[in-house]
Scaffold this motif. Structure first.
Motif, short mmCIF file in Angstrom:
data_model
loop_
_atom_site.label_atom_id
_atom_site.label_comp_id
_atom_site.label_asym_id
_atom_site.label_seq_id
_atom_site.Cartn_x
_atom_site.Cartn_y
_atom_site.Cartn_z
N GLU A 110 0.81 -1.22 0.00
CA GLU A 110 0.00 0.00 0.00
C GLU A 110 0.84 1.27 0.00
O GLU A 110 0.56 2.22 -0.73
CB GLU A 110 -0.92 0.01 1.22
N LYS A 111 1.89 1.33 0.82
CA LYS A 111 2.71 2.53 0.93
C LYS A 111 3.41 2.85 -0.40
O LYS A 111 3.39 3.99 -0.87
CB LYS A 111 3.75 2.36 2.04
N GLU A 112 4.00 1.83 -0.99
CA GLU A 112 4.69 2.02 -2.27
C GLU A 112 3.69 2.38 -3.36
O GLU A 112 3.97 3.19 -4.24
CB GLU A 112 5.46 0.76 -2.64
N ALA A 113 2.50 1.75 -3.29
CA ALA A 113 1.47 2.00 -4.29
C ALA A 113 1.05 3.47 -4.28
O ALA A 113 0.88 4.09 -5.34
CB ALA A 113 0.26 1.11 -4.04
N LYS A 114 0.89 4.05 -3.10
CA LYS A 114 0.48 5.46 -3.00
C LYS A 114 1.53 6.39 -3.60
O LYS A 114 1.21 7.37 -4.28
CB LYS A 114 0.21 5.82 -1.54
N MET A 115 2.80 6.06 -3.33
CA MET A 115 3.88 6.88 -3.88
C MET A 115 3.90 6.82 -5.40
O MET A 115 4.04 7.84 -6.09
CB MET A 115 5.23 6.42 -3.32
N LYS A 116 3.73 5.62 -5.94
CA LYS A 116 3.73 5.46 -7.39
C LYS A 116 2.51 6.14 -8.02
O LYS A 116 2.61 6.73 -9.10
CB LYS A 116 3.75 3.98 -7.75
N LEU A 117 1.36 6.05 -7.35
CA LEU A 117 0.15 6.68 -7.87
C LEU A 117 0.31 8.20 -7.93
O LEU A 117 -0.10 8.84 -8.90
CB LEU A 117 -1.05 6.31 -7.00
N SER A 118 0.90 8.78 -6.88
CA SER A 118 1.10 10.22 -6.85
C SER A 118 2.02 10.67 -7.97
O SER A 118 1.78 11.68 -8.64
CB SER A 118 1.68 10.65 -5.49
N SER A 119 3.08 9.91 -8.18
CA SER A 119 4.03 10.22 -9.25
C SER A 119 3.35 10.10 -10.61
O SER A 119 3.53 10.94 -11.50
CB SER A 119 5.23 9.27 -9.18
N PHE A 120 2.54 9.05 -10.79
CA PHE A 120 1.80 8.82 -12.03
C PHE A 120 0.84 9.98 -12.30
O PHE A 120 0.80 10.53 -13.41
CB PHE A 120 1.04 7.50 -11.92
N ALA A 121 0.08 10.36 -11.26
CA ALA A 121 -0.91 11.42 -11.42
C ALA A 121 -0.24 12.74 -11.79
O ALA A 121 -0.69 13.46 -12.69
CB ALA A 121 -1.72 11.59 -10.13
N GLU A 122 0.85 13.06 -11.11
CA GLU A 122 1.55 14.33 -11.38
C GLU A 122 2.03 14.39 -12.82
O GLU A 122 1.91 15.43 -13.49
CB GLU A 122 2.73 14.47 -10.42
N GLU A 123 2.57 13.28 -13.31
CA GLU A 123 3.09 13.25 -14.68
C GLU A 123 2.01 13.53 -15.70
O GLU A 123 2.18 14.32 -16.62
CB GLU A 123 3.73 11.88 -14.95
N TYR A 124 0.84 12.88 -15.52
CA TYR A 124 -0.21 13.01 -16.54
C TYR A 124 -1.05 14.26 -16.36
O TYR A 124 -1.67 14.73 -17.31
CB TYR A 124 -1.06 11.75 -16.57
N ILE A 125 -1.07 14.82 -15.14
CA ILE A 125 -1.72 16.12 -14.97
C ILE A 125 -0.96 17.17 -15.77
O ILE A 125 -1.54 17.99 -16.47
CB ILE A 125 -1.75 16.52 -13.48
N GLN A 126 0.38 17.13 -15.64
CA GLN A 126 1.21 18.09 -16.36
C GLN A 126 1.08 17.91 -17.87
O GLN A 126 1.23 18.87 -18.63
CB GLN A 126 2.69 17.92 -15.95
N SER A 127 0.79 16.69 -18.30
CA SER A 127 0.64 16.43 -19.74
C SER A 127 -0.73 16.84 -20.26
O SER A 127 -0.95 16.87 -21.47
CB SER A 127 0.85 14.93 -20.01
N GLY A 128 -1.65 17.14 -19.35
CA GLY A 128 -2.98 17.60 -19.76
C GLY A 128 -4.00 16.51 -19.99
O GLY A 128 -5.07 16.77 -20.55
N TRP A 129 -3.72 15.29 -19.54
CA TRP A 129 -4.70 14.21 -19.71
C TRP A 129 -5.84 14.38 -18.71
O TRP A 129 -5.61 14.66 -17.54
CB TRP A 129 -4.03 12.84 -19.50
N PRO A 130 -7.09 14.21 -19.19
CA PRO A 130 -8.23 14.41 -18.28
C PRO A 130 -8.34 13.30 -17.24
O PRO A 130 -8.07 12.13 -17.53
CB PRO A 130 -9.45 14.39 -19.23
N LEU A 131 -8.74 13.66 -16.05
CA LEU A 131 -8.92 12.69 -14.98
C LEU A 131 -9.98 11.66 -15.35
O LEU A 131 -9.86 10.48 -15.02
CB LEU A 131 -9.34 13.43 -13.70
#
Length: 272
Positions: A60-81
């Motif tokens: 769970e702990k590692e998953a949250k870190m990876k999810l945050s990194s994933f979200a940040e990358e694609y937010i900056q790219s402009g992909w819709p949630l």
């Protein structure tokens, strides 16, 4: 995650990817992704699918870190949630279909699906929180940037500065106007400050109060303030509201205000 579900996803990976890819293709048509090239879409799609499948067996702990990194990358790219949330819902549907085919006991299917559903809901909630937090941060940064640009103090002549105001003046912006005025008067050694409200659509009691306060503050640091850009409708509003600007010099245009400022600073313009 139950070992059975992890094993099912691992063993049926190819079939799962094929079925899920078809679902994502439908979702693409429903979202505003038509302008994205097929190559970029395919690459992102593959990264998204592989990322989620690999998350099945991560703590769970590692998953949250990876999810945050994933979200940040694609937010900056402009992909819709919505693309990712709908994609995860499609992942849920595909897994339910596989569970139904491989498990004959309805109770076991429901139990496994319930755990899978909770896991996917957790990912969706995490992505939503990250997207929301990031956009709020971006919004606040943009708001601060706009505020900084919304009350500039411009030196036009020696001892004379102008502050053009455009748009609605609220309490937060009035505070910024006051701060910029006082700092600018001292920095530019201004003797006269012209506050130009030509671009202010409405001057009500609150706006007038803020302007009067700013004028008083400027007077206390040794300069004079002139209000310019008084349009006929603004003048009528000020009179109807009973706002007293008798101690505050006013002019109808910026040009007339500059002429007055020149007189106050013992200067004049001469045509050559």
């Amino acid at each position: 995650m139950q070992p059975y579900i992890v094993s099912l996803i691992s063993n049926q990976r190819e079939m799962l990817m094929d079925l899920w890819k078809k679902e994502l293709g439908i979702i693409r048509q429903e979202n505003y992704l038509h302008s994205i090239s097929d190559t970029v879409y395919e690459n992102t799609n593959q990264q998204f699918m592989h990322f989620i499948i690999e998350m099945v067996d991560v703590d769970e702990k590692e998953a949250k870190m990876k999810l945050s990194s994933f979200a940040e990358e694609y937010i900056q790219s402009g992909w819709p949630l919505s693309y990712f949330t709908q994609g995860l819902q499609a992942f849920r549907r595909v897994n339910l279909a596989l569970l139904s085919e491989t498990e004959s006991n309805i109770a076991d299917v429901l139990s496994s699906f319930s755990e899978l559903e909770s896991w996917i809901d957790g990912i969706i909630n995490h992505l939503v929180n990250d997207y929301t937090g990031t956009w709020e941060d971006i919004f606040e940064m943009q708001k601060l940037s706009l505020l900084e640009l919304s009350a500039p103090l411009i030196p036009v002549l020696e001892g004379v500065t102008v502050m053009p105001l455009i748009g609605t003046i609220d309490t937060a912006r009035a505070k910024l106007v006051m701060e910029n005025l006082l700092e600018g008067v001292i920095e530019h050694r201004s003797q006269v400050v012209l506050i130009d409200i030509t671009g202010v659509p409405v001057v009500d009691t609150m706006v007038a109060h803020h302007i009067i306060q700013a004028s008083e503050a400027v007077r206390l640091v040794g300069a004079r303030c002139i209000l310019v850009g008084i349009r006929p409708e603004i003048a009528q509003t000020i009179v109807n509201l009973g706002i007293d600007l008798s101690k505050f010099p006013t002019r109808s245009t910026l040009r007339k205000g500059i002429e007055t400022a020149l007189e106050l600073t013992n200067k004049k313009l001469i045509d050559l």
